[in-house]
Design a protein around this motif. Structure first.
Motif, PDB file in Angstrom:
ATOM      1  N   ASN A 202       0.817  -1.215   0.000  1.00 35.45           N
ATOM      2  CA  ASN A 202       0.000   0.000   0.000  1.00 35.45           C
ATOM      3  C   ASN A 202       0.852   1.268   0.000  1.00 35.45           C
ATOM      4  O   ASN A 202       1.988   1.278   0.449  1.00 35.45           O
ATOM      5  CB  ASN A 202      -0.950  -0.007   1.213  1.00 35.45           C
ATOM      6  CG  ASN A 202      -1.970  -1.147   1.121  1.00 35.45           C
ATOM      7  OD1 ASN A 202      -2.048  -1.944   2.018  1.00 35.45           O
ATOM      8  ND2 ASN A 202      -2.716  -1.216   0.033  1.00 35.45           N
ATOM      9  N   LEU A 203       0.229   2.351  -0.469  1.00 33.39           N
ATOM     10  CA  LEU A 203       0.945   3.607  -0.680  1.00 33.39           C
ATOM     11  C   LEU A 203       1.571   4.160   0.582  1.00 33.39           C
ATOM     12  O   LEU A 203       2.788   4.430   0.633  1.00 33.39           O
ATOM     13  CB  LEU A 203      -0.012   4.649  -1.288  1.00 33.39           C
ATOM     14  CG  LEU A 203       0.615   6.020  -1.544  1.00 33.39           C
ATOM     15  CD1 LEU A 203       1.700   5.934  -2.622  1.00 33.39           C
ATOM     16  CD2 LEU A 203      -0.462   7.027  -1.966  1.00 33.39           C
ATOM     17  N   MET A 204       0.764   4.337   1.645  1.00 30.60           N
ATOM     18  CA  MET A 204       1.277   5.042   2.819  1.00 30.60           C
ATOM     19  C   MET A 204       2.420   4.302   3.524  1.00 30.60           C
ATOM     20  O   MET A 204       3.462   4.907   3.804  1.00 30.60           O
ATOM     21  CB  MET A 204       0.155   5.357   3.802  1.00 30.60           C
ATOM     22  CG  MET A 204      -0.530   6.669   3.499  1.00 30.60           C
ATOM     23  SD  MET A 204       0.669   7.993   3.194  1.00 30.60           S
ATOM     24  CE  MET A 204       1.018   8.447   4.871  1.00 30.60           C
ATOM     25  N   LEU A 218       9.917   5.970  -3.966  1.00 29.58           N
ATOM     26  CA  LEU A 218       8.535   5.518  -4.181  1.00 29.58           C
ATOM     27  C   LEU A 218       8.280   5.332  -5.673  1.00 29.58           C
ATOM     28  O   LEU A 218       8.570   6.223  -6.477  1.00 29.58           O
ATOM     29  CB  LEU A 218       7.549   6.570  -3.640  1.00 29.58           C
ATOM     30  CG  LEU A 218       6.065   6.318  -4.001  1.00 29.58           C
ATOM     31  CD1 LEU A 218       5.525   5.112  -3.208  1.00 29.58           C
ATOM     32  CD2 LEU A 218       5.218   7.562  -3.729  1.00 29.58           C
ATOM     33  N   ASN A 219       7.767   4.158  -6.048  1.00 25.39           N
ATOM     34  CA  ASN A 219       7.320   3.964  -7.434  1.00 25.39           C
ATOM     35  C   ASN A 219       5.902   4.513  -7.523  1.00 25.39           C
ATOM     36  O   ASN A 219       5.018   4.047  -6.787  1.00 25.39           O
ATOM     37  CB  ASN A 219       7.297   2.467  -7.796  1.00 25.39           C
ATOM     38  CG  ASN A 219       8.678   1.851  -7.703  1.00 25.39           C
ATOM     39  OD1 ASN A 219       9.646   2.440  -8.214  1.00 25.39           O
ATOM     40  ND2 ASN A 219       8.801   0.729  -7.034  1.00 25.39           N
ATOM     41  N   VAL A 220       5.695   5.482  -8.391  1.00 26.84           N
ATOM     42  CA  VAL A 220       4.344   6.021  -8.561  1.00 26.84           C
ATOM     43  C   VAL A 220       3.698   5.266  -9.728  1.00 26.84           C
ATOM     44  O   VAL A 220       4.149   5.375 -10.877  1.00 26.84           O
ATOM     45  CB  VAL A 220       4.392   7.535  -8.871  1.00 26.84           C
ATOM     46  CG1 VAL A 220       2.991   8.063  -9.184  1.00 26.84           C
ATOM     47  CG2 VAL A 220       5.006   8.281  -7.680  1.00 26.84           C
ATOM     48  N   GLY A 299      -4.996  -3.807 -12.158  1.00 25.68           N
ATOM     49  CA  GLY A 299      -6.087  -3.942 -11.179  1.00 25.68           C
ATOM     50  C   GLY A 299      -6.479  -2.634 -10.529  1.00 25.68           C
ATOM     51  O   GLY A 299      -7.459  -2.580  -9.779  1.00 25.68           O
ATOM     52  N   ASP A 300      -5.713  -1.572 -10.806  1.00 31.41           N
ATOM     53  CA  ASP A 300      -6.016  -0.288 -10.154  1.00 31.41           C
ATOM     54  C   ASP A 300      -7.131   0.477 -10.862  1.00 31.41           C
ATOM     55  O   ASP A 300      -7.204   0.482 -12.089  1.00 31.41           O
ATOM     56  CB  ASP A 300      -4.760   0.600 -10.151  1.00 31.41           C
ATOM     57  CG  ASP A 300      -3.873   0.315  -8.958  1.00 31.41           C
ATOM     58  OD1 ASP A 300      -4.341  -0.391  -8.044  1.00 31.41           O
ATOM     59  OD2 ASP A 300      -2.727   0.770  -8.937  1.00 31.41           O
ATOM     60  N   ALA A 301      -7.932   1.171 -10.044  1.00 29.23           N
ATOM     61  CA  ALA A 301      -8.968   2.054 -10.598  1.00 29.23           C
ATOM     62  C   ALA A 301      -8.407   3.465 -10.690  1.00 29.23           C
ATOM     63  O   ALA A 301      -7.417   3.791 -10.032  1.00 29.23           O
ATOM     64  CB  ALA A 301     -10.194   2.025  -9.678  1.00 29.23           C
TER      65      ALA A 301
HETATM   66  C1  WQD Z   1      -3.407   3.509  -3.601  1.00 28.34           C
HETATM   67  C2  WQD Z   1      -2.857   4.238  -4.808  1.00 28.34           C
HETATM   68  C3  WQD Z   1      -1.689   2.781  -6.308  1.00 28.34           C
HETATM   69  C4  WQD Z   1       1.689   1.807  -3.767  1.00 28.34           C
HETATM   70  C5  WQD Z   1      -6.432  -0.220  -0.655  1.00 28.34           C
HETATM   71  C6  WQD Z   1      -6.388  -1.468   0.146  1.00 28.34           C
HETATM   72  C7  WQD Z   1      -7.657  -2.214   0.019  1.00 28.34           C
HETATM   73  C8  WQD Z   1      -8.865  -1.331   0.184  1.00 28.34           C
HETATM   74  C9  WQD Z   1      -8.787  -0.097  -0.664  1.00 28.34           C
HETATM   75  C10 WQD Z   1      -9.541  -1.822   2.408  1.00 28.34           C
HETATM   76  C11 WQD Z   1      -3.044   3.433  -6.112  1.00 28.34           C
HETATM   77  C12 WQD Z   1      -0.745   3.842  -5.728  1.00 28.34           C
HETATM   78  C13 WQD Z   1       0.500   2.323  -4.249  1.00 28.34           C
HETATM   79  C14 WQD Z   1       2.915   2.269  -4.314  1.00 28.34           C
HETATM   80  C15 WQD Z   1       1.701   3.742  -5.774  1.00 28.34           C
HETATM   81  N1  WQD Z   1      -9.023  -0.964   1.537  1.00 28.34           N
HETATM   82  N2  WQD Z   1       0.517   3.274  -5.234  1.00 28.34           N
HETATM   83  N3  WQD Z   1       2.878   3.222  -5.304  1.00 28.34           N
HETATM   84  O1  WQD Z   1      -5.055  -0.299  -4.118  1.00 28.34           O
HETATM   85  O2  WQD Z   1      -6.511   1.659  -3.340  1.00 28.34           O
HETATM   86  O3  WQD Z   1      -6.398  -0.499  -2.031  1.00 28.34           O
HETATM   87  O4  WQD Z   1      -7.565   0.533  -0.352  1.00 28.34           O
HETATM   88  O5  WQD Z   1     -10.080  -2.830   2.200  1.00 28.34           O
HETATM   89  O6  WQD Z   1      -7.589  -3.182   1.039  1.00 28.34           O
HETATM   90  O7  WQD Z   1      -5.334  -2.264  -0.357  1.00 28.34           O
HETATM   91  O8  WQD Z   1      -4.473   1.071  -2.061  1.00 28.34           O
HETATM   92  O9  WQD Z   1      -2.391   1.988  -1.169  1.00 28.34           O
HETATM   93  O10 WQD Z   1      -2.270  -0.048  -2.698  1.00 28.34           O
HETATM   94  O11 WQD Z   1      -2.869   2.182  -3.652  1.00 28.34           O
HETATM   95  O12 WQD Z   1       1.690   4.591  -6.682  1.00 28.34           O
HETATM   96  O13 WQD Z   1       4.032   1.840  -3.938  1.00 28.34           O
HETATM   97  O14 WQD Z   1      -1.452   4.391  -4.637  1.00 28.34           O
HETATM   98  O15 WQD Z   1      -1.397   2.535  -7.682  1.00 28.34           O
HETATM   99  O16 WQD Z   1      -3.286   4.336  -7.153  1.00 28.34           O
HETATM  100  P1  WQD Z   1      -5.632   0.510  -3.020  1.00 28.34           P
HETATM  101  P2  WQD Z   1      -2.920   1.249  -2.350  1.00 28.34           P
END
Ligand code: WQD
Length: 324
Positions: A202-204, A218-220, A299-301
């Motif tokens: 996850n991002l954070m 960080l890979n965006v 898989g991302d929205a």
């Molecule tokens: C967020 C954004 C990534 C990592 C999460 C939980 C899921 C659900 C919904 C609870 C996306 C981008 C990420 C990185 C990036 N919550 N990203 N670099 O996929 O929205 O899903 O919230 O159930 O359980 O996983 O969250 O934090 O993975 O990604 O650019 O190293 O950050 O592509 O756009 P996600 P995420």
């Protein structure tokens, strides 16, 4: 609610630990099971430090999910279950779907069987905003058409349908489906927080590990989305607000008028892009986060954020943190 006993599956995890702290403060007794797939037992010691010895005495703990039946036998009388246990990373689920079907689907189906056997039929289920897939209309309203776009989201969608079927067929089941958006941040004590095993999905947590030098940059994932800055938009919600949403849902289950299986969004209703999250983190921490612009993640929205009226009206719950 004083003294009601709640089983928390996945209670050593990020949202689980924060919810256990709030459950204890609200006077619940808590039994936790966790297989430490994505958590550590030490997190439970930290929970006990946060709540202090008196409340810590109200925690039991049972290891590994196949103990669920033993947990029930030992305690016999759970008043309700909060079911967090499950894998939850979109990117990882695309790579390893079978792990997600086994852990999330089979694990939950087993849990229903044991709950039915011991006549415990109140569940708060950890669902997810990923059941909305790429919503046509945002913010996402609970009765939006559901269409997951990755294996993780599909497990949550299947499990919502299973919950609906069970409560349709057996009217004594009371189930609340909480659709989390993106949980972030940590308890004010700093003693508990998000500490995933291995490289964070996850991002954070990824940003946090770059900030402390554990990861180089960080890979965006994706900078060509049709959004204000080209990066994907999500609804980031403080984990303490999410924990309080579970307390509100549990209390709702114990009200005489609650029936059936009802979904609620737990979000803030505001969308924030990846680059905006990085900028906010840099401002708050004073740390520069090196970034690399990469292709989109499968898989991302593009953009997902919550409509929040239903939880406010029916659960009396609204987010209060991360308002700036
Ligand atoms: C967020 C954004 C990534 C990592 C999460 C939980 C899921 C659900 C919904 C609870 C996306 C981008 C990420 C990185 C990036 N919550 N990203 N670099 O996929 O929205 O899903 O919230 O159930 O359980 O996983 O969250 O934090 O993975 O990604 O650019 O190293 O950050 O592509 O756009 P996600 P995420």
């Amino acid at each position: 609610m004083e003294g009601k006993l709640v089983l928390v599956t996945g209670g050593a995890g990020f949202i689980g630990t924060h919810t256990v702290v709030q459950l204890l403060k609200e006077g619940f007794r808590v039994s936790i099971i966790d297989n430490f797939d994505n958590s550590v037992e030490e997190a439970l010691d930290r929970v006990k430090e946060v709540v202090g010895p008196a409340l810590a005495a109200k925690i039991e703990f049972h290891f590994v999910s196949f103990f669920v039946s033993m947990t029930f036998q030992k305690n016999c009388r759970f008043d309700g279950v909060i079911h967090f246990a499950g894998r939850k990373a979109v990117g990882e689920s695309v790579e390893y779907p079978r792990r997600y079907f086994d852990n999330n689907l089979i694990g939950t189906i087993n849990l229903y069987e044991v709950m039915a056997k011991y006549n415990c039929k109140k569940m708060v289920f950890s669902s997810s905003s990923t059941v909305y897939g790429q919503p046509e209309k945002i913010p996402c309203v609970e009765d939006t058409e559901l269409k997951a776009m990755n294996p993780y989201g599909r497990t949550k969608l299947f499990l919502e349908e299973i919950a609906r079927d069970i409560s349709q067929a057996e009217s004594d089941w009371q189930i609340i489906l909480l659709r989390y958006f993106n949980p972030v941040a940590a308890h004010e004590s700093g003693k508990i927080g998000e500490d995933p095993k291995g490289i964070p999905n996850n991002l954070m947590p990824y940003i946090q590990q770059v900030a402390v030098g554990r990861l180089p940059e960080l890979n965006v994932y994706g900078h060509d989305y049709p959004t204000r800055d080209g990066t994907a938009i999500r609804d980031y919600i403080h984990v303490m607000d999410l924990a309080d949403g579970h307390i509100a849902a549990l209390k709702k289950l114990f009200t005489p008028d609650f029936k059936g299986c009802v979904p609620y969004n737990l979000g803030t209703g505001r969308g924030t892009s990846v680059l905006e999250m990085v900028a906010a983190f840099e401002k708050a921490s004073g740390k520069k986060i090196p970034m690399k612009l990469c292709p989109r993640r499968a898989g991302d929205a593009t953009a997902v954020y919550a409509a929040v009226d239903k939880a406010a009206k029916e659960l009396g719950w609204k987010y209060v943190l991360l308002t700036s």
